[in-house]
Scaffold this motif. Structure first.
Motif: not given
Length: 113
Positions: A80, A82-86, A92
């Motif tokens: 999965p 990460p929440d802060d993934y750009k 994606n």
């Protein structure tokens, strides 16, 4: 009498409405979505990078791609995000199952040369 004629017509109207709503809820046609995930491009002349669309394409004939370092391809190996993934690529695509298979194929090709 009217129920025999009206009921099937109402059912058909409801079914057609569901189909139309389902088509509008999808942002890209299924064929384009399947093609989109395959838009990871590798050029053996530039072995340290891969190319992928950065933004939503205006059409499938005019996709603008951007280079990314090869280590960013399948960076999280199917885990999965990460929440802060750009995102590096649009939708994606660089983190999809296809991208991981593509990275394996690219690395194998590089090591054989």
């Amino acid at each position: 009498m009217w129920t025999k004629v009206l009921l099937p017509a109402v059912i058909l109207l409801i079914i057609n409405s569901w189909i139309v709503l389902a088509e509008f809820s999808v942002k890209m046609p299924p064929k384009d979505r399947d093609m989109m995930r395959k838009y990871i491009v590798f050029d053996k002349k530039t072995p340290n990078v891969f190319y992928c669309p950065r933004r939503k394409p205006t059409s499938m004939e005019k996709i603008i791609v951007k280079s990314q370092p090869l280590y960013k391809l399948c960076e999280f190996q199917g885990q999965p995000l990460p929440d802060d993934y750009k995102p590096d690529c649009y939708l994606n695509v660089d983190e999809s199952e296809y991208a991981c298979k593509e990275k394996y194929r690219i690395m194998k090709r590089i090591s054989n040369e």
